[in-house]
Write an enzyme that holds these catalytic residues in place. Sequence first.
Site, mmCIF file in Angstrom:
data_model
loop_
_atom_site.group_PDB
_atom_site.id
_atom_site.type_symbol
_atom_site.label_atom_id
_atom_site.label_comp_id
_atom_site.label_asym_id
_atom_site.label_seq_id
_atom_site.Cartn_x
_atom_site.Cartn_y
_atom_site.Cartn_z
ATOM 1 N N GLY A 151 -84.439 59.283 -7.734
ATOM 2 C CA GLY A 151 -83.947 58.826 -9.028
ATOM 3 C C GLY A 151 -85.056 58.276 -9.906
ATOM 4 N N ASP A 200 -85.159 60.656 -19.525
ATOM 5 C CA ASP A 200 -86.213 60.804 -18.519
ATOM 6 C C ASP A 200 -87.429 61.508 -19.098
ATOM 7 O OD1 ASP A 200 -84.194 59.798 -17.011
ATOM 8 O OD2 ASP A 200 -83.807 61.642 -15.898
HETATM 9 C C1 GLA Z 1 -80.313 60.731 -15.253
HETATM 10 C C2 GLA Z 1 -80.391 61.587 -16.510
HETATM 11 C C3 GLA Z 1 -80.677 60.726 -17.744
HETATM 12 C C4 GLA Z 1 -79.705 59.556 -17.840
HETATM 13 C C5 GLA Z 1 -79.603 58.824 -16.501
HETATM 14 C C6 GLA Z 1 -78.539 57.761 -16.499
HETATM 15 O O1 GLA Z 1 -81.558 60.164 -14.971
HETATM 16 O O2 GLA Z 1 -81.380 62.572 -16.380
HETATM 17 O O3 GLA Z 1 -80.618 61.533 -18.902
HETATM 18 O O4 GLA Z 1 -78.451 59.976 -18.278
HETATM 19 O O5 GLA Z 1 -79.355 59.697 -15.423
HETATM 20 O O6 GLA Z 1 -78.861 56.747 -17.386
#
Ligand code: GLA
Length: 389
Positions: free
Chosen positions: A127, A175
């Site tokens: 993550g 991200d």
């Molecule tokens: C993932 C997605 C992001 C965002 C997060 C939750 O990382 O790629 O775009 O939505 O989850 O905040």
Amino acid sequence: MIWEEVLTKFKELFGEEGEIGVYFAPGRVNMIGEHTDYNGGHVFPCALTIGTYGAARKRSDKKLRFYSMNFEALGVIESSVEGLKAEKEADWTNYPKGVIWAFGEKGMPVDCGMDLVLFGNIPNGSGLSSSASVEVLTGFILRDLFGFDVTNQDLALIGQYSENQFNGVNCGIMDQFAIAMGKAGHAIFLDTATLNYEYAPIRLEHAKIVISCSNKKRGLGDSKYNERRSECEQAFEQISETAGINALGDLTEEQFEQCKNSVKDEVCRRRAKHAVYENQRTIQAVEALKRNDVALFGKLMNESHVSLRDDYEVTGIELDTLVEEAWKVEGVIGSRMTGAGFGGCTVSIVKDEAVDAFIAKVGAAYREKIGYDADFYVVEIGDGPVKIA
Ligand code: GLA
């Protein structure tokens, strides 16, 4: 140095001749503002000093030869710049392939192939956006090798486009933006509705950012992610029939309380509540940080976790254990899950003198309850992508 090892591997696999570039793109951690980026809200992520290293060279034919030092058993995976499509056998190479495809879709065809070796020191599936890191890195390499006239912000948008359209994950912009636009020592306060952004210095005197990795792989995460997105869309449609808004992020808490009953389904109503309250919390958190009120920032992080746990339901026992155990440790200023959820990591702000106790106590409680170890990383906030050599 890691980049030298990547270059050595490249030469071993693909030969020494020609011009070989070596590059780096960071991973990211989001401090607050979770699941707001596809709801027209604010996010507050920062780039890390860990990320993905890549060595690359242009070819004169159409071949793509990709190798990852993280997945050595997969060997060199070959494809072509012609007829690009996502394929199960292509495994992780679907990310760089997607970016090459996306450049083509945006009117910048990649007309010859390349050789590429990658190595990432972001824990996999944690993550911390290892895939967005690969996407932005690929875009950065293509710009350098082919001379495309694109900004770093464009690289973020192209990366997101490739993930949405080529790899079928409906992610928001956070991200790729955090990675492409990263700045050492700063988090990025981004309004995802307008892409206006501001760098905010993270001055944590006498405290560290600690990432706790649950080692639970995301698994079903992607489909659950898309499900949350459509629950928010449903809530937005029903609310916008009466309130003139462009996104859930336009609402204050009071406005939401007034119109929430237009959302018929109780689950969708809770999802929307999270999106609205989390966005407002993010705005408040950045204001608190500007006043050097780290304690309030931490409290808002804790509230963010509760909302993600109870209203948005994207945490799970592993992330809840890490966070709830962190809250018990003296010297923890704030702790919450970060990223999409359903596994992955938590982010905590921990006073310097409490870091060792934090790792020992949270680590022991996690092993006791979950049955396997969590990993801990004290991280630094780094810059966006660079060409190293
Ligand atoms: C993932 C997605 C992001 C965002 C997060 C939750 O990382 O790629 O775009 O939505 O989850 O905040």
